[in-house]
Design a protein around this motif. Structure first.
Motif, PDB file in Angstrom:
ATOM      1  N   ARG A 199       0.744   5.796  -0.533  1.00 41.98           N
ATOM      2  CA  ARG A 199      -0.198   6.931  -0.519  1.00 41.98           C
ATOM      3  C   ARG A 199       0.477   8.066  -1.210  1.00 41.98           C
ATOM      4  NH1 ARG A 199      -0.513   7.813   5.881  1.00 41.98           N
ATOM      5  NH2 ARG A 199       1.385   8.947   6.309  1.00 41.98           N
ATOM      6  N   TRP A 258       0.748  -1.236  -0.072  1.00 42.63           N
ATOM      7  CA  TRP A 258       0.053   0.075  -0.090  1.00 42.63           C
ATOM      8  C   TRP A 258       0.809   1.272  -0.040  1.00 42.63           C
ATOM      9  CZ3 TRP A 258      -5.401   0.098  -0.457  1.00 42.63           C
ATOM     10  CH2 TRP A 258      -6.004  -0.910  -0.376  1.00 42.63           C
ATOM     11  N   GLY A 298      -6.842   3.593  -6.793  1.00 42.32           N
ATOM     12  CA  GLY A 298      -6.574   4.644  -5.746  1.00 42.32           C
ATOM     13  C   GLY A 298      -7.942   4.666  -4.951  1.00 42.32           C
ATOM     14  N   ARG A 305       4.232  10.284  -3.885  1.00 42.33           N
ATOM     15  CA  ARG A 305       3.821   9.043  -3.540  1.00 42.33           C
ATOM     16  C   ARG A 305       4.628   8.442  -2.482  1.00 42.33           C
ATOM     17  NH1 ARG A 305       0.632   5.305  -7.589  1.00 42.33           N
ATOM     18  NH2 ARG A 305       2.851   5.056  -8.615  1.00 42.33           N
ATOM     19  N   ASP A 354      -2.876  11.813   7.390  1.00 36.35           N
ATOM     20  CA  ASP A 354      -2.942  10.594   6.875  1.00 36.35           C
ATOM     21  C   ASP A 354      -3.878  10.649   5.745  1.00 36.35           C
ATOM     22  OD1 ASP A 354      -3.288   9.019  10.085  1.00 36.35           O
ATOM     23  OD2 ASP A 354      -1.700   8.911   8.719  1.00 36.35           O
ATOM     24  N   TYR A 381      -4.777   6.534  -1.657  1.00 36.49           N
ATOM     25  CA  TYR A 381      -4.256   5.207  -1.127  1.00 36.49           C
ATOM     26  C   TYR A 381      -4.362   4.328  -2.337  1.00 36.49           C
ATOM     27  CZ  TYR A 381      -3.712   6.783   3.771  1.00 36.49           C
ATOM     28  OH  TYR A 381      -3.207   7.260   4.831  1.00 36.49           O
TER      29      TYR A 381
END
Length: 130
Positions: A38, A36, A123, A45, A90, A94
């Motif tokens: 993000r 994973w 994503g 990224r 956060d 993702y």
């Protein structure tokens, strides 16, 4: 060829939780390392978490260690990312990614390097409000 489809993103308040899922096509899912990553607006990224084909070994970015958990269900061709104690930082899109197919030890450490991953999903947006 592997096709990846993420789901589970959304809007959540700080401190909340989400579970992301990534469904993969193909019959050799267990031979792929899954990761994973993000990407936040205006940023590059970045690696979040990865899991090897057997599910025995995982790797996490320091920023999510202890809050996020990656796991996989090879019978369902799906990898999950549980996001707990979410913070506004956060917030990002993702992406699920696959590295392989690979033959190796069930104890191999999964890669954190983006260019090792050959297949990417479209994503899913995670937004954490303060």
């Amino acid at each position: 060829q592997v096709q990846l489809v993420e789901s589970g993103g959304g809007l959540v308040q700080a401190g909340g939780s989400l579970r992301l899922s990534c469904a993969a096509s193909g019959r050799t899912f267990s031979s792929y390392v899954m990761g994973w990553f993000r990407q936040a607006v205006g940023k590059e990224r970045e690696f979040v978490a990865a899991i090897n084909g057997s599910g025995i070994r995982t790797s996490y970015a320091d920023s999510v260690k202890g809050r996020f958990t990656i796991c996989r269900d090879n019978a369902k061709n799906t990898v999950y990312l549980q996001l707990n104690s979410l913070k506004p930082e956060d917030t990002a899109v993702y992406y699920c990614a696959a590295d392989g197919p690979r033959s190796g030890s069930i104890y191999d450490i999964p890669s954190r390097t983006e260019n090792r991953y050959d297949y990417w999903g479209q994503g899913t947006q995670v937004t954490v409000s303060s």
